[in-house]
Design a protein around this motif. Structure first.
Motif, PDB file in Angstrom:
ATOM      1  N   ALA A 275      11.175   3.986   9.632  1.00 26.23           N
ATOM      2  CA  ALA A 275      10.139   4.752  10.511  1.00 26.23           C
ATOM      3  C   ALA A 275       9.928   3.979  11.746  1.00 26.23           C
ATOM      4  CB  ALA A 275       9.019   5.232   9.579  1.00 26.23           C
ATOM      5  N   GLN A 276       9.620   4.792  12.722  1.00 20.67           N
ATOM      6  CA  GLN A 276       9.005   4.275  13.904  1.00 20.67           C
ATOM      7  C   GLN A 276       7.893   4.282  14.323  1.00 20.67           C
ATOM      8  OE1 GLN A 276      11.777   2.809  15.949  1.00 20.67           O
ATOM      9  NE2 GLN A 276      12.972   3.192  14.112  1.00 20.67           N
ATOM     10  N   ARG A 277       7.093   5.352  13.889  1.00 23.49           N
ATOM     11  CA  ARG A 277       5.772   5.489  14.243  1.00 23.49           C
ATOM     12  C   ARG A 277       4.845   5.775  12.796  1.00 23.49           C
ATOM     13  NH1 ARG A 277       4.341   7.330  18.998  1.00 23.49           N
ATOM     14  NH2 ARG A 277       2.010   6.901  18.234  1.00 23.49           N
ATOM     15  N   LEU A 278       3.405   5.656  12.955  1.00 25.17           N
ATOM     16  CA  LEU A 278       2.741   5.742  11.583  1.00 25.17           C
ATOM     17  C   LEU A 278       1.711   6.391  12.060  1.00 25.17           C
ATOM     18  CD1 LEU A 278       2.074   4.812   8.825  1.00 25.17           C
ATOM     19  CD2 LEU A 278       1.378   2.813   9.547  1.00 25.17           C
ATOM     20  N   PHE A 279       1.058   7.348  11.161  1.00 26.71           N
ATOM     21  CA  PHE A 279      -0.418   7.992  11.695  1.00 26.71           C
ATOM     22  C   PHE A 279      -0.981   8.248  10.375  1.00 26.71           C
ATOM     23  CE2 PHE A 279       3.238   9.303  14.444  1.00 26.71           C
ATOM     24  CZ  PHE A 279       2.826   9.091  15.677  1.00 26.71           C
ATOM     25  N   ALA A 280      -2.324   8.433  10.273  1.00 31.82           N
ATOM     26  CA  ALA A 280      -3.250   8.365   9.318  1.00 31.82           C
ATOM     27  C   ALA A 280      -4.279   9.489   9.580  1.00 31.82           C
ATOM     28  CB  ALA A 280      -3.793   7.050   8.986  1.00 31.82           C
ATOM     29  N   GLY A 281      -4.842  10.002   8.404  1.00 34.87           N
ATOM     30  CA  GLY A 281      -5.769  10.933   8.419  1.00 34.87           C
ATOM     31  C   GLY A 281      -6.473  11.092   6.899  1.00 34.87           C
ATOM     32  N   GLY A 282      -7.550  10.340   6.631  1.00 33.52           N
ATOM     33  CA  GLY A 282      -8.102  10.440   5.330  1.00 33.52           C
ATOM     34  C   GLY A 282      -7.393   9.581   4.568  1.00 33.52           C
ATOM     35  N   ASP A 283      -6.836  10.299   3.217  1.00 32.01           N
ATOM     36  CA  ASP A 283      -5.849   9.382   2.519  1.00 32.01           C
ATOM     37  C   ASP A 283      -4.646   9.657   2.793  1.00 32.01           C
ATOM     38  OD1 ASP A 283      -7.808   7.978   0.973  1.00 32.01           O
ATOM     39  OD2 ASP A 283      -7.972   9.859  -0.377  1.00 32.01           O
ATOM     40  N   GLY A 284      -4.084  10.418   3.827  1.00 31.16           N
ATOM     41  CA  GLY A 284      -2.877  11.025   4.274  1.00 31.16           C
ATOM     42  C   GLY A 284      -2.196   9.727   5.246  1.00 31.16           C
ATOM     43  N   LEU A 285      -1.155   9.437   5.077  1.00 34.72           N
ATOM     44  CA  LEU A 285      -0.330   8.525   5.910  1.00 34.72           C
ATOM     45  C   LEU A 285       0.923   9.402   6.213  1.00 34.72           C
ATOM     46  CD1 LEU A 285      -0.621   4.882   4.271  1.00 34.72           C
ATOM     47  CD2 LEU A 285      -1.601   5.717   6.550  1.00 34.72           C
ATOM     48  N   ALA A 286       1.301   9.545   7.707  1.00 30.85           N
ATOM     49  CA  ALA A 286       2.669  10.235   7.893  1.00 30.85           C
ATOM     50  C   ALA A 286       3.379   9.057   8.645  1.00 30.85           C
ATOM     51  CB  ALA A 286       2.337  11.162   8.775  1.00 30.85           C
ATOM     52  N   THR A 287       4.779   9.000   8.414  1.00 38.50           N
ATOM     53  CA  THR A 287       5.836   8.231   9.221  1.00 38.50           C
ATOM     54  C   THR A 287       6.486   9.287   9.867  1.00 38.50           C
ATOM     55  OG1 THR A 287       7.297   8.080   7.268  1.00 38.50           O
ATOM     56  CG2 THR A 287       5.617   6.333   7.429  1.00 38.50           C
ATOM     57  N   LEU A 288       7.079   8.822  10.957  1.00 38.99           N
ATOM     58  CA  LEU A 288       7.965   9.462  11.987  1.00 38.99           C
ATOM     59  C   LEU A 288       9.372   8.827  12.311  1.00 38.99           C
ATOM     60  CD1 LEU A 288       8.054  12.228  13.680  1.00 38.99           C
ATOM     61  CD2 LEU A 288       7.046  11.006  15.355  1.00 38.99           C
ATOM     62  N   THR A 289      10.265   9.516  12.116  1.00 36.73           N
ATOM     63  CA  THR A 289      11.701   9.011  12.523  1.00 36.73           C
ATOM     64  C   THR A 289      11.995   9.996  13.715  1.00 36.73           C
ATOM     65  OG1 THR A 289      12.969  10.379  10.840  1.00 36.73           O
ATOM     66  CG2 THR A 289      12.277   7.935  10.098  1.00 36.73           C
ATOM     67  N   ALA A 290      13.188   9.745  14.059  1.00 30.66           N
ATOM     68  CA  ALA A 290      13.880  10.656  14.981  1.00 30.66           C
ATOM     69  C   ALA A 290      13.838  12.109  14.934  1.00 30.66           C
ATOM     70  CB  ALA A 290      15.033  10.197  15.532  1.00 30.66           C
ATOM     71  N   ASP A 291      14.042  12.345  13.516  1.00 32.91           N
ATOM     72  CA  ASP A 291      14.185  13.557  13.172  1.00 32.91           C
ATOM     73  C   ASP A 291      13.415  13.896  11.850  1.00 32.91           C
ATOM     74  OD1 ASP A 291      15.666  12.349  11.291  1.00 32.91           O
ATOM     75  OD2 ASP A 291      17.597  13.222  11.902  1.00 32.91           O
ATOM     76  N   THR A 292      12.607  13.212  11.138  1.00 33.80           N
ATOM     77  CA  THR A 292      11.919  13.658  10.003  1.00 33.80           C
ATOM     78  C   THR A 292      10.431  13.100  10.148  1.00 33.80           C
ATOM     79  OG1 THR A 292      14.064  13.323   9.014  1.00 33.80           O
ATOM     80  CG2 THR A 292      11.973  13.414   7.619  1.00 33.80           C
TER      81      THR A 292
END
Length: 561
Positions: A275-292
């Motif tokens: 993954a290239q980026r990381l984002f958060a909200g509450g207990d949620g964590l989201a990772t981001l690649t070029a297409d997912t």
């Protein structure tokens, strides 16, 4: 044993703390200590020793989710009765700021049992202001009340965070903490390297600075460090991950991991490498690649779901598995589940979620505020570069790239006229309140909210979102019943969860909830001494794809006696 000697003995075994340092504990320690009469007594307190070689001004402050307070004793000074002098008392909204003479001090962080909340203790030197800001005229007669407007003494790049009365931001030179009422600006301490992100902890106690070398957590408002975390090959990104001051780190090599100031509290999330980026909200964590984009649950350290998508920024909802995907020409709301649902939103430069589920969008000509399905363009019109809510969700702040700040007071979140009018929205509110109470360890009250959420869903129809939210409510009910040692109730709720999961369509959401439902059922059976059934259930959960710490626990119980 005289009180003075008793205190000196405690000081010799206390944890050292120095000026410019903070310490976080998830709870005050329960231990056996020698009492003033020489007998050993059970106390719920932590002891810190502070030694000053020379006089200096200090500020001692405390953030707490429990009923903690701090007693500061001067061990080398006595009062009129010949006892160690009490320098002062510190509470959550009562810091102790004064000139301290050289000598030894004992800081006792104590609580009235059975308080089990955490605390953050800080010993800070006076900050050095790095600038000032100006108060701007506040327009009257707006549909939504304007709390205030300010002009910062610096531009703003990227995200901002609002924790009244402090505004956290960054520019090309580093990070800033602006105290709006006092009109003073402080520079954030920074490690070598470009500042990539600033973040605010969900409870508002601390902030995070992120550089390629790692992340540093700092207490607020004193900016004293209490956690430094990184990776051998460097860090791509980092952010707070739910409660207990946990920090998620995305290394340049390997999987995402979550650490905290508590020794041994470390977990890696499989499937997150690349993954290239990381984002958060509450207990949620989201990772981001070029297409997912991939969503994880930081509390359970498990995968929620993945979706093929492109975005420049991702904003994670703190209460439901939902994301806002930002691109230069389009903004989309993505509900992550067995069947991901997308919804177009007005184009925005930035977005933010509140703890109540409100959404703010930095639109092309104004800030847009969305509550439930209604979107309102706020006045005065602001071309914002960033938007943010305060931790309580009562105010919305917007900041332009030039550093102009506008803050609106939001109306209280009110229940609809009748539960049948918007049962799903009312269920969301009850669920969010349950999460808040659970995080504060008010488990009985949390269970009541989760149960209310489940009851409201019975009137919400049978749509895909209702079925998914039903699983979330039942899982939290069973988990909370387990914590409350209501084993029979936890078992019944796990059985109901299994029934709800089995009607879901195939996909990651169903797979995850099936494994967790089996695990919750096995846990309840284990505590009810039905060990053979429990072992069979643990194995079924493992076969269904159980992962993370839950899987480790299940394997240990299957292999044990």
């Amino acid at each position: 044993m005289m009180p003075l000697l008793w205190l000196l003995l405690l000081a010799d075994t206390a944890t050292p703390i120095a000026p410019g340092q903070a310490v976080y504990r998830p709870r005050a320690t329960v231990s056996q200590r020698p009492g003033p009469d020489g007998t050993r007594q059970a106390v719920q307190a932590d002891f810190y020793s502070l030694e000053l070689a020379a006089p200096e001004p200090l500020r001692i402050s405390l953030q707490t989710a429990g009923r903690h307070g701090v007693v500061v004793k001067a061990l080398e000074q006595v009062d009129a009765a010949g006892q160690p002098r009490t320098v002062g008392l510190v509470g959550p909204a009562r810091p102790l700021a004064q000139h301290f003479v050289a000598g030894r001090y004992l800081l006792v962080v104590a609580t009235d049992p059975p308080s089990s909340g955490g605390y953050l203790l800080s010993v800070a030197r006076p900050p050095q202001p790095a600038g000032e800001l100006q108060v701007l005229p506040t327009p009257a007669g707006q549909p939504l009340g304007v709390f205030g407007r300010w002009q910062l003494g610096h531009p703003v790049r990227g995200e901002v965070c609002w924790r009244p009365p402090l505004l956290l931001s960054r520019d090309a030179r580093g990070g800033w903490l602006d105290d709006l009422p006092s009109k003073l600006a402080l520079r954030l301490p920074q490690a070598p390297g470009e500042l990539q992100r600033v973040a605010l902890s969900p409870d508002g106690w601390s902030c995070l600075t992120v550089t390629p070398q790692g992340a540093v957590a700092l207490s607020l408002p004193d900016l004293t460090p209490f956690l430094k975390i990184g990776a051998p090959g460097g860090v791509r990104d980092a952010c707070f991950a739910g409660r207990h001051q946990r920090v998620a780190v995305l290394p340049r090599e390997g999987n995402l991991f979550i650490g905290s100031p508590v020794a041994g509290d470390l977990a890696h999330l499989a499937g997150s490498a690349g993954a290239q980026r990381l984002f958060a909200g509450g207990d949620g964590l989201a990772t981001l690649t070029a297409d997912t984009v991939t969503l994880f649950d930081a509390a359970d350290r498990t995968l929620v779901g993945s979706h093929a998508a492109t975005a420049d920024e991702v904003v994670v909802s703190p209460i439901t598995p939902a994301l806002v995907l930002l691109q230069p020409t389009a903004t989309r709301l993505l509900e992550v589940g067995a069947q991901c649902v997308e919804q177009e939103l007005p184009a925005a430069r930035a977005a933010a979620w509140s703890v109540h589920g409100d959404l703010a969008l930095a639109g092309q000509t104004a800030v847009l505020w969305r509550r439930e399905q209604e979107i309102v363009a706020l006045q005065p019109a602001v071309t914002a570069a960033a938007v943010t809510f305060d931790p309580a969700g009562r105010q919305l702040a917007a900041v332009t790239a030039a550093g102009e700040v506008t803050i609106w007071d939001l109306p209280e979140v009110e229940a609809p006229d009748g539960p049948a009018a918007t049962p799903l929205n009312d269920s969301r509110r009850a669920y969010a309140e349950g999460l808040r109470l659970y995080q504060e360890k008010q488990y009985a009250a949390a269970w009541e909210q989760f149960a209310a959420s489940r009851k409201l869903l019975a009137a919400a129809g049978a749509g895909a979102e209702v079925r998914q939210f039903t699983c979330l409510a039942l899982f939290r009910m069973s988990l909370t019943s387990y914590v409350l040692e209501a084993w029979e109730r936890s078992l019944a709720e796990a059985e109901e969860l299994l029934t709800a999961v089995r009607v879901l369509p195939a996909g990651e959401f169903r797979s995850y909830n099936l494994a967790m439902a089996l695990y919750r059922r096995a846990d309840a059976l284990w505590e009810l001494q039905r060990r053979a059934e429990a072992k069979e259930g643990y194995q079924q959960a493992l076969d269904a794809g159980l992962s993370g710490p839950a899987a480790d626990d299940a394997k240990q119980k299957v292999a044990g006696p």
